[in-house]
Design a protein around this motif. Structure first.
Motif, PDB file in Angstrom:
ATOM      1  N   PRO A 102       1.005  -1.203  -0.012  1.00 42.35           N
ATOM      2  CA  PRO A 102      -0.212  -0.079   0.072  1.00 42.35           C
ATOM      3  C   PRO A 102       0.850   1.307   0.063  1.00 42.35           C
ATOM      4  O   PRO A 102       0.720   2.416  -0.665  1.00 42.35           O
ATOM      5  CB  PRO A 102      -0.907   0.025   1.223  1.00 42.35           C
ATOM      6  CG  PRO A 102      -0.860  -1.440   1.611  1.00 42.35           C
ATOM      7  CD  PRO A 102       0.333  -2.163   1.161  1.00 42.35           C
ATOM      8  N   ASN A 125       1.669   9.361  -6.362  1.00 40.68           N
ATOM      9  CA  ASN A 125       2.268  10.654  -5.924  1.00 40.68           C
ATOM     10  C   ASN A 125       3.281  10.957  -7.000  1.00 40.68           C
ATOM     11  O   ASN A 125       3.534  12.027  -7.515  1.00 40.68           O
ATOM     12  CB  ASN A 125       2.744  10.858  -4.667  1.00 40.68           C
ATOM     13  CG  ASN A 125       1.442  10.835  -3.709  1.00 40.68           C
ATOM     14  OD1 ASN A 125       0.154  11.067  -4.271  1.00 40.68           O
ATOM     15  ND2 ASN A 125       1.695  10.394  -2.315  1.00 40.68           N
ATOM     16  N   GLU A 135       2.353   1.866  -3.496  1.00 36.00           N
ATOM     17  CA  GLU A 135       1.301   2.101  -4.511  1.00 36.00           C
ATOM     18  C   GLU A 135       1.051   3.557  -4.346  1.00 36.00           C
ATOM     19  O   GLU A 135       0.801   4.448  -5.321  1.00 36.00           O
ATOM     20  CB  GLU A 135       0.025   1.190  -4.464  1.00 36.00           C
ATOM     21  CG  GLU A 135       0.188   0.074  -4.810  1.00 36.00           C
ATOM     22  CD  GLU A 135      -1.108  -1.041  -4.553  1.00 36.00           C
ATOM     23  OE1 GLU A 135      -1.749  -0.603  -3.784  1.00 36.00           O
ATOM     24  OE2 GLU A 135      -1.110  -1.974  -5.130  1.00 36.00           O
ATOM     25  N   GLU A 136       0.871   3.997  -2.899  1.00 39.49           N
ATOM     26  CA  GLU A 136       0.448   5.362  -2.709  1.00 39.49           C
ATOM     27  C   GLU A 136       1.955   6.204  -3.108  1.00 39.49           C
ATOM     28  O   GLU A 136       1.665   7.368  -3.986  1.00 39.49           O
ATOM     29  CB  GLU A 136       0.431   5.792  -1.457  1.00 39.49           C
ATOM     30  CG  GLU A 136      -0.057   7.069  -0.936  1.00 39.49           C
ATOM     31  CD  GLU A 136      -0.220   7.449   0.250  1.00 39.49           C
ATOM     32  OE1 GLU A 136      -0.196   8.511   0.775  1.00 39.49           O
ATOM     33  OE2 GLU A 136      -0.418   6.525   1.206  1.00 39.49           O
ATOM     34  N   TRP A 137       2.969   5.896  -3.025  1.00 38.23           N
ATOM     35  CA  TRP A 137       4.180   6.632  -3.526  1.00 38.23           C
ATOM     36  C   TRP A 137       4.156   6.714  -5.120  1.00 38.23           C
ATOM     37  O   TRP A 137       4.620   7.780  -5.661  1.00 38.23           O
ATOM     38  CB  TRP A 137       5.474   6.038  -2.951  1.00 38.23           C
ATOM     39  CG  TRP A 137       6.682   6.625  -3.481  1.00 38.23           C
ATOM     40  CD1 TRP A 137       7.268   7.791  -2.683  1.00 38.23           C
ATOM     41  CD2 TRP A 137       7.541   6.495  -4.382  1.00 38.23           C
ATOM     42  NE1 TRP A 137       8.333   8.265  -3.096  1.00 38.23           N
ATOM     43  CE2 TRP A 137       8.700   7.397  -4.354  1.00 38.23           C
ATOM     44  CE3 TRP A 137       7.562   5.429  -5.291  1.00 38.23           C
ATOM     45  CZ2 TRP A 137       9.574   7.350  -5.301  1.00 38.23           C
ATOM     46  CZ3 TRP A 137       8.556   5.382  -6.198  1.00 38.23           C
ATOM     47  CH2 TRP A 137       9.556   6.553  -6.222  1.00 38.23           C
TER      48      TRP A 137
END
Length: 150
Positions: A36, A44, A39-41
């Motif tokens: 997670p 962004n 994926e967020e990184w």
């Protein structure tokens, strides 16, 4: 294959963290836990958010350069046209040079053939024909030399 030093250090760090994590908590799946966050990184850094942020950051620069755009476009097109004309001139010169060289080689070959024929005729006791052939061969050689010099 060339490997970036940063990637080697990253792998080394990940292996160290995974080893330490497994010692503290053997059921730990580091990749499942980190997924997670990764994926967020990625969203962004590479995703739509990153694109919107990049546009926001570059918008003032683009707004400043926008009035210059038509003039730059016109200058670029004019330079491209001038370059195409210059390339056409160079190509025509190249073609004419190649044609002159081909003519010179042809004349040289004919002259060499005539000189060889004159030698054969001279040994066969056809002196007049041999001298005419030699004269013609030398004349073709001179024309060949002239074609190369132009």
């Amino acid at each position: 294959m060339e490997v970036q030093p940063q990637l080697v250090l990253l792998q080394k760090t990940l292996l160290y963290v995974e080893g330490l994590g497994r010692q503290l908590y053997p059921q730990l799946d580091l990749w499942q836990t980190a997924k997670p966050f990764l994926e967020e990184w990625m969203m962004n850094q590479v995703g739509p958010k990153a694109l919107i942020n990049a546009v926001k950051d570059r918008a003032p620069f683009w707004a400043e350069k926008l009035p210059e755009l038509p003039e730059l476009l016109y200058d670029s097109l004019r330079q491209g046209k001038a370059m195409n004309e210059r390339m056409d001139q160079l190509y025509q010169g190249y073609r004419s040079t190649k044609k002159q060289q081909a003519t010179g080689r042809f004349l040289f070959g004919v002259g060499a053939t005539m000189v060889v024929c004159s030698a054969i005729l001279f040994t066969s006791s056809y002196e007049q024909l041999a001298s005419l052939s030699a004269f013609t061969g030398v004349t073709f050689w001179l024309f060949s030399w002239r074609a190369y010099r132009q």
